[in-house]
Design a protein around this motif. Structure first.
Motif, PDB file in Angstrom:
ATOM      1  N   GLY A  43      -9.452 -15.318  -9.564  1.00  0.00           N
ATOM      2  CA  GLY A  43      -7.837 -15.372  -9.376  1.00  0.00           C
ATOM      3  C   GLY A  43      -7.635 -13.653  -9.424  1.00  0.00           C
ATOM      4  N   GLY A  44      -8.283 -13.030  -9.888  1.00  0.00           N
ATOM      5  CA  GLY A  44      -7.739 -11.249  -9.788  1.00  0.00           C
ATOM      6  C   GLY A  44      -7.992 -10.934  -8.194  1.00  0.00           C
ATOM      7  N   ILE A  45      -9.108 -11.576  -7.449  1.00  0.00           N
ATOM      8  CA  ILE A  45      -9.532 -11.235  -6.030  1.00  0.00           C
ATOM      9  C   ILE A  45      -8.393 -11.906  -5.252  1.00  0.00           C
ATOM     10  CG2 ILE A  45     -10.945 -11.750  -4.115  1.00  0.00           C
ATOM     11  CD1 ILE A  45     -13.423 -11.613  -6.305  1.00  0.00           C
ATOM     12  N   ILE A  46      -7.860 -13.111  -5.573  1.00  0.00           N
ATOM     13  CA  ILE A  46      -6.956 -13.733  -4.825  1.00  0.00           C
ATOM     14  C   ILE A  46      -5.756 -13.064  -5.171  1.00  0.00           C
ATOM     15  CG2 ILE A  46      -5.722 -15.802  -4.455  1.00  0.00           C
ATOM     16  CD1 ILE A  46      -8.512 -15.983  -3.361  1.00  0.00           C
ATOM     17  N   ALA A  47      -5.200 -12.771  -6.137  1.00  0.00           N
ATOM     18  CA  ALA A  47      -4.187 -11.997  -6.361  1.00  0.00           C
ATOM     19  C   ALA A  47      -3.999 -10.681  -5.779  1.00  0.00           C
ATOM     20  CB  ALA A  47      -3.812 -11.817  -7.844  1.00  0.00           C
ATOM     21  N   GLY A  48      -5.375  -9.901  -5.860  1.00  0.00           N
ATOM     22  CA  GLY A  48      -5.467  -8.504  -5.216  1.00  0.00           C
ATOM     23  C   GLY A  48      -5.088  -8.530  -3.758  1.00  0.00           C
ATOM     24  N   ILE A  49      -5.765  -9.577  -3.133  1.00  0.00           N
ATOM     25  CA  ILE A  49      -5.592  -9.561  -1.578  1.00  0.00           C
ATOM     26  C   ILE A  49      -3.987  -9.998  -1.201  1.00  0.00           C
ATOM     27  CG2 ILE A  49      -6.206 -11.271   0.444  1.00  0.00           C
ATOM     28  CD1 ILE A  49      -9.011 -11.443  -0.801  1.00  0.00           C
ATOM     29  N   ILE A  50      -3.580 -10.953  -2.073  1.00  0.00           N
ATOM     30  CA  ILE A  50      -2.164 -11.291  -1.894  1.00  0.00           C
ATOM     31  C   ILE A  50      -1.308 -10.205  -2.207  1.00  0.00           C
ATOM     32  CG2 ILE A  50      -0.090 -12.653  -2.679  1.00  0.00           C
ATOM     33  CD1 ILE A  50      -2.258 -15.091  -3.147  1.00  0.00           C
ATOM     34  N   LEU A  51      -1.299  -9.430  -3.283  1.00  0.00           N
ATOM     35  CA  LEU A  51      -0.472  -8.105  -3.565  1.00  0.00           C
ATOM     36  C   LEU A  51      -0.659  -6.923  -2.434  1.00  0.00           C
ATOM     37  CD1 LEU A  51       1.543  -7.436  -5.475  1.00  0.00           C
ATOM     38  CD2 LEU A  51      -0.328  -6.443  -6.692  1.00  0.00           C
ATOM     39  N   TYR A  52      -1.815  -7.033  -1.953  1.00  0.00           N
ATOM     40  CA  TYR A  52      -2.427  -5.703  -1.011  1.00  0.00           C
ATOM     41  C   TYR A  52      -1.396  -6.143   0.335  1.00  0.00           C
ATOM     42  CZ  TYR A  52      -4.788  -3.619   2.651  1.00  0.00           C
ATOM     43  OH  TYR A  52      -4.958  -2.939   3.906  1.00  0.00           O
ATOM     44  N   PHE A  53      -1.395  -7.464   0.764  1.00  0.00           N
ATOM     45  CA  PHE A  53      -0.582  -7.701   2.009  1.00  0.00           C
ATOM     46  C   PHE A  53       0.912  -7.586   1.736  1.00  0.00           C
ATOM     47  CE2 PHE A  53      -4.766  -9.493   3.346  1.00  0.00           C
ATOM     48  CZ  PHE A  53      -4.847  -8.870   4.472  1.00  0.00           C
ATOM     49  N   ILE A  54       1.188  -8.052   0.765  1.00  0.00           N
ATOM     50  CA  ILE A  54       2.910  -7.907   0.205  1.00  0.00           C
ATOM     51  C   ILE A  54       3.214  -6.528   0.280  1.00  0.00           C
ATOM     52  CG2 ILE A  54       4.436  -8.293  -1.708  1.00  0.00           C
ATOM     53  CD1 ILE A  54       3.040 -10.870  -2.454  1.00  0.00           C
ATOM     54  N   TRP A  55       2.478  -5.799  -0.522  1.00  0.00           N
ATOM     55  CA  TRP A  55       2.770  -4.434  -0.421  1.00  0.00           C
ATOM     56  C   TRP A  55       2.715  -3.431   0.869  1.00  0.00           C
ATOM     57  CZ3 TRP A  55       5.545  -1.159  -2.978  1.00  0.00           C
ATOM     58  CH2 TRP A  55       5.165   0.304  -2.854  1.00  0.00           C
ATOM     59  N   LYS A  56       1.693  -3.959   1.632  1.00  0.00           N
ATOM     60  CA  LYS A  56       1.665  -3.486   3.039  1.00  0.00           C
ATOM     61  C   LYS A  56       2.542  -3.720   3.900  1.00  0.00           C
ATOM     62  CE  LYS A  56      -1.773  -3.145   6.532  1.00  0.00           C
ATOM     63  NZ  LYS A  56      -2.539  -1.790   6.633  1.00  0.00           N
ATOM     64  N   ARG A  57       3.323  -5.036   3.808  1.00  0.00           N
ATOM     65  CA  ARG A  57       4.707  -5.521   4.333  1.00  0.00           C
ATOM     66  C   ARG A  57       5.686  -4.997   3.931  1.00  0.00           C
ATOM     67  NH1 ARG A  57       5.071  -9.747   8.545  1.00  0.00           N
ATOM     68  NH2 ARG A  57       6.904 -10.232   8.470  1.00  0.00           N
ATOM     69  N   VAL A  58       5.811  -4.685   2.631  1.00  0.00           N
ATOM     70  CA  VAL A  58       6.936  -3.959   2.037  1.00  0.00           C
ATOM     71  C   VAL A  58       7.354  -2.819   2.469  1.00  0.00           C
ATOM     72  CG1 VAL A  58       8.068  -3.211   0.030  1.00  0.00           C
ATOM     73  CG2 VAL A  58       7.358  -5.688   0.091  1.00  0.00           C
ATOM     74  N   LYS A  59       6.137  -2.020   2.516  1.00  0.00           N
ATOM     75  CA  LYS A  59       5.985  -0.701   2.867  1.00  0.00           C
ATOM     76  C   LYS A  59       6.308  -0.416   4.591  1.00  0.00           C
ATOM     77  CE  LYS A  59       2.241   1.844   2.831  1.00  0.00           C
ATOM     78  NZ  LYS A  59       0.924   2.410   2.637  1.00  0.00           N
ATOM     79  N   GLY A  60       5.760  -1.487   5.214  1.00  0.00           N
ATOM     80  CA  GLY A  60       6.161  -1.173   6.649  1.00  0.00           C
ATOM     81  C   GLY A  60       5.372  -0.152   7.518  1.00  0.00           C
ATOM     82  N   GLU A  61       5.842   0.230   8.636  1.00  0.00           N
ATOM     83  CA  GLU A  61       5.127   1.019   9.493  1.00  0.00           C
ATOM     84  C   GLU A  61       5.585   2.346   8.999  1.00  0.00           C
ATOM     85  OE1 GLU A  61       6.316   0.391  13.377  1.00  0.00           O
ATOM     86  OE2 GLU A  61       5.656  -1.555  13.406  1.00  0.00           O
ATOM     87  N   ARG A  62       6.689   2.905   8.437  1.00  0.00           N
ATOM     88  CA  ARG A  62       7.131   4.172   7.883  1.00  0.00           C
ATOM     89  C   ARG A  62       6.280   4.561   6.859  1.00  0.00           C
ATOM     90  NH1 ARG A  62      13.492   3.712   7.987  1.00  0.00           N
ATOM     91  NH2 ARG A  62      13.480   3.273  10.251  1.00  0.00           N
ATOM     92  N   GLY A  63       5.726   3.732   5.970  1.00  0.00           N
ATOM     93  CA  GLY A  63       4.887   4.307   4.940  1.00  0.00           C
ATOM     94  C   GLY A  63       5.661   4.444   3.697  1.00  0.00           C
ATOM     95  N   LEU A  64       4.988   5.148   2.844  1.00  0.00           N
ATOM     96  CA  LEU A  64       5.810   5.482   1.414  1.00  0.00           C
ATOM     97  C   LEU A  64       6.917   6.279   1.434  1.00  0.00           C
ATOM     98  CD1 LEU A  64       5.393   4.544  -1.504  1.00  0.00           C
ATOM     99  CD2 LEU A  64       4.144   6.323  -1.942  1.00  0.00           C
ATOM    100  N   HIS A  65       6.740   7.276   2.473  1.00  0.00           N
ATOM    101  CA  HIS A  65       8.151   7.916   2.454  1.00  0.00           C
ATOM    102  C   HIS A  65       9.236   7.154   2.986  1.00  0.00           C
ATOM    103  CE1 HIS A  65       5.924  11.460   1.541  1.00  0.00           C
ATOM    104  NE2 HIS A  65       4.829  11.261   2.225  1.00  0.00           N
ATOM    105  N   GLY A  66       9.024   6.289   4.090  1.00  0.00           N
ATOM    106  CA  GLY A  66      10.302   5.539   4.716  1.00  0.00           C
ATOM    107  C   GLY A  66      10.740   4.456   3.577  1.00  0.00           C
ATOM    108  N   LEU A  67      10.037   3.941   2.670  1.00  0.00           N
ATOM    109  CA  LEU A  67      10.192   3.098   1.766  1.00  0.00           C
ATOM    110  C   LEU A  67      11.303   3.670   0.561  1.00  0.00           C
ATOM    111  CD1 LEU A  67      10.063   0.174   0.576  1.00  0.00           C
ATOM    112  CD2 LEU A  67       8.069   0.955  -0.792  1.00  0.00           C
ATOM    113  N   LEU A  68      10.597   4.861   0.238  1.00  0.00           N
ATOM    114  CA  LEU A  68      11.459   5.765  -0.646  1.00  0.00           C
ATOM    115  C   LEU A  68      12.775   6.350  -0.125  1.00  0.00           C
ATOM    116  CD1 LEU A  68       8.906   8.215  -2.293  1.00  0.00           C
ATOM    117  CD2 LEU A  68       9.976   6.171  -3.180  1.00  0.00           C
TER     118      LEU A  68
END
Length: 95
Positions: A43-68
């Protein structure tokens, strides 16, 4: 005898954890670690993969500075973590 030291990383590059940026690595490794601690590794592996892709999508192309920057411009001043910065919603400036 002179030694040449090459620095492969530029100063503006984000910190890396193996091949991944540090914030994406934390988003993927934290659920895995929690699953490992609580004996739910699969379950941790599945949740880690899902959270990784969600975070990557939220962050977008601009990166962390763009999100801030997006958070600074969208979130009201009372709820923002940037309270010490000038208000971004001021319509009229007076000198």
């Amino acid at each position: 005898m002179t030694k040449v030291v090459k620095v492969e990383q530029r100063l503006q590059d984000p910190p890396q954890f193996f091949f991944f940026p540090a914030d994406e690595a934390i988003a993927g490794v934290f659920p895995f670690a929690m699953g490992f601690i609580t004996n739910h590794v699969f379950g941790g592996i599945i949740a880690g993969i899902i959270l990784y892709f969600i975070w990557k999508r939220v962050k977008g192309e601009r990166g962390l500075h763009g999100l801030l920057a997006l958070i600074y411009w969208i979130v009201p001043m009372e709820l923002s973590m940037f309270r010490s910065f000038p208000d971004s919603a001021v319509c009229t400036w007076r000198a």
